[in-house]
Design an enzyme around this catalytic site. Structure first.
Site, PDB file in Angstrom:
ATOM      1  N   HIS A 191       4.828  37.010  13.700  1.00 22.53           N
ATOM      2  CA  HIS A 191       5.282  37.665  14.925  1.00 22.53           C
ATOM      3  C   HIS A 191       5.819  39.037  14.538  1.00 22.53           C
ATOM      4  CE1 HIS A 191       5.013  33.835  17.048  1.00 22.53           C
ATOM      5  NE2 HIS A 191       5.763  33.291  16.114  1.00 22.53           N
ATOM      6  N   ASN A 219       6.114  30.896  23.060  1.00 20.79           N
ATOM      7  CA  ASN A 219       7.499  30.955  23.493  1.00 20.79           C
ATOM      8  C   ASN A 219       8.214  32.188  22.947  1.00 20.79           C
ATOM      9  OD1 ASN A 219       7.816  28.606  25.153  1.00 20.79           O
ATOM     10  ND2 ASN A 219       7.685  27.356  23.318  1.00 20.79           N
ATOM     11  N   ALA A 242      11.471  31.056  16.951  1.00 19.29           N
ATOM     12  CA  ALA A 242      10.815  31.543  15.735  1.00 19.29           C
ATOM     13  C   ALA A 242      10.871  33.052  15.558  1.00 19.29           C
ATOM     14  CB  ALA A 242       9.355  31.084  15.734  1.00 19.29           C
TER      15      ALA A 242
END
Length: 281
Positions: A232, A202, A133
């Protein structure tokens, strides 16, 4: 992005002949279902779904035979992990020793430096990870070749419910559950955070793998009740430059701890391994 963390060469590559990748898919959850159905429908040229591995009986839901791990290794030349860090820890080395390649989606497992070292040393199979991602990992890897990145920070923001963990005390859980604004849940290095949030961070491990040092990446995990999208933000700097990447993803409706884009990142990595041409690697 598909980033190799092992450099051994297969017989087919040495002879210049690439056969169809026979894929064994581990996990039939939010990621595995999308990946498995796409491969079974021929969406990845050069790859076919040989089997699905899952600890639940899937019946006719899976578009390929459901096999145990040992059977799968006899039928496949590539295992795609989409079931969590525990699978990497339990089966990673065994997969590679069998001569089967391994594509890891749960990159958090690789911040265990002892495990990562064993996977690197094990063959003849090769191990790869997918960036999942987050973007910009290829650039961070390129910059790292010129010299170390001295300041690397990642801030991950998710809905509070997706970040709850068994180790949390009642005070922290109460703050998260009653929050009306963003709450910092934890900060630490990319060596520490993926262990505490095995299904939700992750990305921290992927950034650490690109940078080459989990201890160098500072991670902050934020719970935000208004986070309709998972965010993020990566900030990195060194003597050769300063870099900033920020992404926002819709969570998967069936598993909000995972972004919707993750299975498509796995499919892109699989396409690269299967020999698809005409794409940026």
């Amino acid at each position: 992005m598909t980033a190799p963390v092992s450099t051994s060469t297969s017989a087919s590559e040495r002879t210049g002949v690439r056969s169809v990748r026979r894929v064994g898919l581990v996990g039939w959850g939010a990621i595995g279902r999308v990946v498995g159905r796409a491969v079974a429908e021929g969406a990845v040229p050069g790859a076919e779904l040989a089997c699905v591995i899952d600890n639940r009986a899937l019946g006719t839901e899976a578009p390929a035979p459901q096999l145990g791990f040992d059977e799968a290794l006899a039928h496949c030349d590539l295992i795609v992990e989409a079931a969590g860090q525990a699978v990497v820890r339990e089966w990673g080395e065994r997969v590679l020793r069998s001569g089967t390649d391994l594509l890891i989606a749960s990159t958090g497992a690789l911040t265990d430096e002892a495990l990562a070292g064993r996977l690197l040393a094990t063959g003849p199979g090769r191990v790869y990870f997918t960036g999942g991602a987050v973007g910009g990992l290829d650039l961070l890897q390129a910059v790292r070749e010129m010299g170390p990145l001295t300041d690397v920070r990642l801030t991950t923001t998710k809905l509070p419910a997706t970040l709850e963990q068994p180790w949390m005390d009642e005070e922290l859980l109460h703050r998260m559950r009653t929050a009306t604004a963003p709450v910092e849940v934890m900060s630490g290095t990319a060596r520490d955070i993926p262990v505490k949030f095995p299904k939700s961070t992750n990305v921290a491990a992927s950034v650490a793998l690109a940078v080459g040092d989990p201890g160098r990446v500072r991670v902050t995990v934020v719970a935000d009740p208004g986070a309709a999208r998972t965010r993020h933000a990566v900030h990195a700097s060194g003597e050769h430059g300063t870099y900033r990447f920020e992404v926002e993803h819709l969570p998967d409706p069936g598993n909000p701890a995972t972004s919707q884009v993750v299975p498509y990142a796995v499919l892109r990595s699989l396409a690269a391994l299967a020999g698809k041409t005409g794409q940026i690697l």
